[in-house]
Enzyme design. Sequence first.
Site, mmCIF file in Angstrom:
data_model
loop_
_atom_site.group_PDB
_atom_site.id
_atom_site.type_symbol
_atom_site.label_atom_id
_atom_site.label_comp_id
_atom_site.label_asym_id
_atom_site.label_seq_id
_atom_site.Cartn_x
_atom_site.Cartn_y
_atom_site.Cartn_z
ATOM 1 C CB SER A 72 -0.972 -0.037 1.175
ATOM 2 O OG SER A 72 -1.927 0.988 1.082
ATOM 3 C CG HIS A 128 -5.831 -0.053 -1.602
ATOM 4 N ND1 HIS A 128 -5.453 -1.264 -1.053
ATOM 5 C CD2 HIS A 128 -5.148 0.897 -0.910
ATOM 6 C CE1 HIS A 128 -4.599 -1.034 -0.064
ATOM 7 N NE2 HIS A 128 -4.398 0.249 0.038
#
Length: 181
Positions: free
Chosen positions: A125, A165
């Site tokens: 991330s 994401h």
Amino acid sequence: MAAGYRPLLGDSRSMSRLLLLSELHPALDEFVAGAGLVGVLPDAGDAIGEPEIAERARAHLRRAGAQLVDVDLDTDVAAQLGRIEVLVVTGGDPAALNVRLRRTGGGALIVAAVREGRLAYAGLSAGSIVAGPSLAPQIDVGILDLPTGPALDALALTDVHVLVHHGRRGRDGLHARALER
């Protein structure tokens, strides 16, 4: 190989290795397999008061058999990087992580170690986002309160801007706008 998984590996000239993921994935197990000491940089989650982000990564890595040590940007980063074979940079706030990497000089040391082939880098991330050349595409994603100008410059371990994401509710359209820009 899972849908959407695309490992980014350095060319053979630099012998660098990169794995950039949105979240924990079995590819991380393969990436750390056989490595000696694996360093975990938890700063992105710590910056937003969510140390459990790094703890989930640690638990995943322990299950994969990795021997772990945390990397602390406030101490001798060069010495710490000299002890580890893989650095796992966990999720959280990429802007805060980027600021810490720049302010402490740890970012430059990480880049040198990866480019010289002394260190493999796995980003999760926020750790993936800062591996790219800039945080600027994140402005279009609208999830961060970002600085402007050179403060957006990231590690540039890859020339690919990383948008994490994808597939989460609302992200696809935001990512499309970022890609157009």
